[in-house]
Design a protein around this motif. Sequence first.
Motif, short mmCIF file in Angstrom:
data_model
loop_
_atom_site.label_atom_id
_atom_site.label_comp_id
_atom_site.label_asym_id
_atom_site.label_seq_id
_atom_site.Cartn_x
_atom_site.Cartn_y
_atom_site.Cartn_z
N LEU A 497 0.81 -1.22 0.00
CA LEU A 497 0.00 0.00 0.00
C LEU A 497 0.85 1.27 0.00
N GLY A 498 2.16 1.11 0.03
CA GLY A 498 3.02 2.28 0.01
C GLY A 498 3.16 2.98 1.35
N ARG A 499 2.67 2.35 2.42
CA ARG A 499 2.80 2.96 3.75
C ARG A 499 4.25 2.90 4.23
N VAL A 500 5.00 1.90 3.72
CA VAL A 500 6.42 1.77 4.02
C VAL A 500 7.18 1.78 2.71
N ARG A 501 8.19 2.66 2.60
CA ARG A 501 8.98 2.77 1.37
C ARG A 501 10.44 2.40 1.69
N LEU A 502 11.01 1.55 0.83
CA LEU A 502 12.36 1.05 1.04
C LEU A 502 13.28 1.56 -0.05
N HIS A 503 14.53 1.82 0.34
CA HIS A 503 15.56 2.20 -0.63
C HIS A 503 16.84 1.48 -0.25
N GLY A 504 17.46 0.83 -1.23
CA GLY A 504 18.68 0.08 -0.96
C GLY A 504 18.41 -1.41 -1.02
N ARG A 505 19.02 -2.17 -0.15
CA ARG A 505 18.88 -3.63 -0.13
C ARG A 505 17.56 -4.00 0.56
N ALA A 506 16.50 -4.03 -0.23
CA ALA A 506 15.17 -4.27 0.32
C ALA A 506 15.06 -5.63 0.99
N ARG A 507 15.90 -6.60 0.56
CA ARG A 507 15.84 -7.93 1.16
C ARG A 507 16.06 -7.90 2.66
N LEU A 508 16.82 -6.93 3.12
CA LEU A 508 17.12 -6.85 4.54
C LEU A 508 15.87 -6.63 5.38
N PHE A 509 14.87 -5.97 4.78
CA PHE A 509 13.63 -5.73 5.53
C PHE A 509 12.94 -7.04 5.86
N LEU A 510 13.15 -8.05 4.99
CA LEU A 510 12.55 -9.36 5.24
C LEU A 510 13.28 -10.12 6.33
N VAL A 511 14.48 -9.65 6.70
CA VAL A 511 15.24 -10.29 7.77
C VAL A 511 14.75 -9.85 9.14
N PHE A 512 14.12 -8.68 9.21
CA PHE A 512 13.72 -8.11 10.50
C PHE A 512 12.82 -9.02 11.32
N PRO A 513 11.78 -9.66 10.75
CA PRO A 513 10.94 -10.52 11.59
C PRO A 513 11.72 -11.64 12.27
N ARG A 514 12.76 -12.13 11.61
CA ARG A 514 13.55 -13.22 12.19
C ARG A 514 14.48 -12.72 13.28
N ILE A 515 15.23 -11.66 13.02
CA ILE A 515 16.24 -11.24 13.98
C ILE A 515 15.66 -10.43 15.13
N PHE A 516 14.42 -9.96 15.00
CA PHE A 516 13.79 -9.24 16.11
C PHE A 516 12.59 -10.00 16.68
N ALA A 517 12.53 -11.30 16.40
CA ALA A 517 11.59 -12.24 17.03
C ALA A 517 10.14 -11.81 16.91
N LEU A 518 9.72 -11.42 15.70
CA LEU A 518 8.30 -11.19 15.47
C LEU A 518 7.61 -12.54 15.32
N GLU A 519 6.35 -12.62 15.71
CA GLU A 519 5.63 -13.89 15.69
C GLU A 519 5.52 -14.43 14.27
N GLY A 520 5.84 -15.69 14.11
CA GLY A 520 5.76 -16.33 12.80
C GLY A 520 4.37 -16.88 12.52
N GLY A 521 4.19 -17.37 11.29
CA GLY A 521 2.91 -17.94 10.92
C GLY A 521 2.66 -19.27 11.61
N GLU A 522 1.39 -19.64 11.73
CA GLU A 522 1.03 -20.88 12.41
C GLU A 522 0.00 -21.69 11.64
N ARG A 523 -0.17 -21.38 10.35
CA ARG A 523 -1.11 -22.13 9.51
C ARG A 523 -0.51 -23.46 9.08
N TRP A 524 -1.32 -24.30 8.44
CA TRP A 524 -0.86 -25.64 8.06
C TRP A 524 0.28 -25.58 7.06
N TRP A 525 0.27 -24.54 6.16
CA TRP A 525 1.33 -24.47 5.18
C TRP A 525 2.66 -24.02 5.81
N HIS A 526 2.59 -23.22 6.88
CA HIS A 526 3.81 -22.87 7.60
C HIS A 526 4.41 -24.13 8.23
#
Length: 542
Positions: A497-526
Amino acid sequence: METPHPDRAPSSLYERGRGAPAPGVPRRRITGPGSHADWAFPFAAPGKPSRDEEGRLPARTAYAWPFRQIDAAALPSRGVASPVPLAEFKATVAGWADDVGVISIDDPAIAHEVDEIRYVYPHARSLVCLIGEENKPSMQSRYLPSANHELYSCEERIFAMGHRTVAYIRSLGGESLTTTIGWPQEVSQRWADKIWPLSHKLVAQAAGLGVIGTSRNFLHRKFGAYCLIDTVVTNLEFEQRDAPITWNPCLSCNLCIASCPTEAIKADGDFDFFACYNHTYRDSIPGFLDLVHDLSKGRRRRFWKRWNNAELAALWQALAYKVEYRCFNCVATCPAEIHGQFHDDRAVRRLYLDETLKPLTQTRSHEDEQFVIDTPSARERYGIAPGTWRTASDAAGPVSRTVRLVPLQRVCSLDVDSMMRNMPHFFRSQEALGEEFTTQFVFSGAGAGQWVLEVQRGRCRVRTGIATAPDLTVRCEGRTFLEIQQGVRSAPLALLLGRVRLHGRARLFLVFPRIFALEGGERWWHRALWMARRRLRSRARG
């Protein structure tokens, strides 16, 4: 963070600002960088934010505390010169306190807390530190109710010491009060943040009564870790004051590191606050918030996957009577009060290890229930798939012999400033192996400001300001990122939705949930993906 006993519980980063040492007192070092001798208060003092290179004020760096800075010049002088010398004052107070020390309100050890102390009592001139000794055999008992009862009994004793000290100061023509040794603290205004206005351990250390050890417990020069602290704030002024000591029992012991069941105490001097907090204080705020969040989900099957009757009974006991702390190993295994004998006499050391360290370590690590922060590596280590939160109980033994994963994300900050200052506490170093980067946060709207987050060599550092060459720049409203951290807003949706805008190595933003212990998914596919990855890793190792 919540610390019902600031003089017992481990310090968060807010207690690290001891200021400069007294003249002639050398800095102490334990095991290298990060030791308690090198803790630095990382942000501007409350009410005194510094401007950046372009002259702009950074994000608010004052604590989340509803106080206005006291204008000392506008206050009438209420200081009272003590009619008795310091030695006589201390000798009298020692008649009911197990030990006592006195420092000035101007001591550099509490420079970062002066405004808060004056908010509590505007006419403060001196701080009288009171020590209450705990019964060592009780605190070393593997039966936790004995240790908890001793802690609360000592707390009542030290309350009485404070009352007698206040009465004595009144007889000298002065005024005084105490802040808080335990509850109640300011959780309604400052959660999750520094919820006490005065750090008793810093006062005790500045008064030369002992030092803050590797475990972040206060170690008294006579009682070791077996003590509690309270502070009387008074308008009495003394010509002399106490000074820090150079005694250091933490040179080569490391028993608190070896006995910690959560690995919160690190050999390099670091301390994982949340690892200790979520285990030891499980029946306090962390468990209660966890319970309320799970009840709000409204799914019966999910609730009973996360909770058992023993945990619910423990929470009932905490609410109906008092919190039962689940671990005192760092206190019970500390030989600071006999450190000379411990280091010099091999027989004393062997006896201590066999009769104290090994039994407690066995009990807390293998017999008691473990509460471990929910991270991908923890799930891998204990074999707990998404959608489940504990290991299976031993049908042939106590139900408590399990590992229970607890969500760190539910310890939510209430504002952007608190959230960013707490990022190093949320950081999970074991999840960031091989990751090194610098992120620039540019927040607008509510919580506007610029912050720099650096992940280097398994450590996370946060500061206000602008990075010279960030790997990733994140631009959004401060409230948006706070809601992502709290788990009430979806990060992928905010990106779409454009509420968060990234510049640079965008992949690093996907690392944040892991290294800052955000709750992971709990569905059957997870769960299916987790099991598939686990099988692949098992085949690769085989």
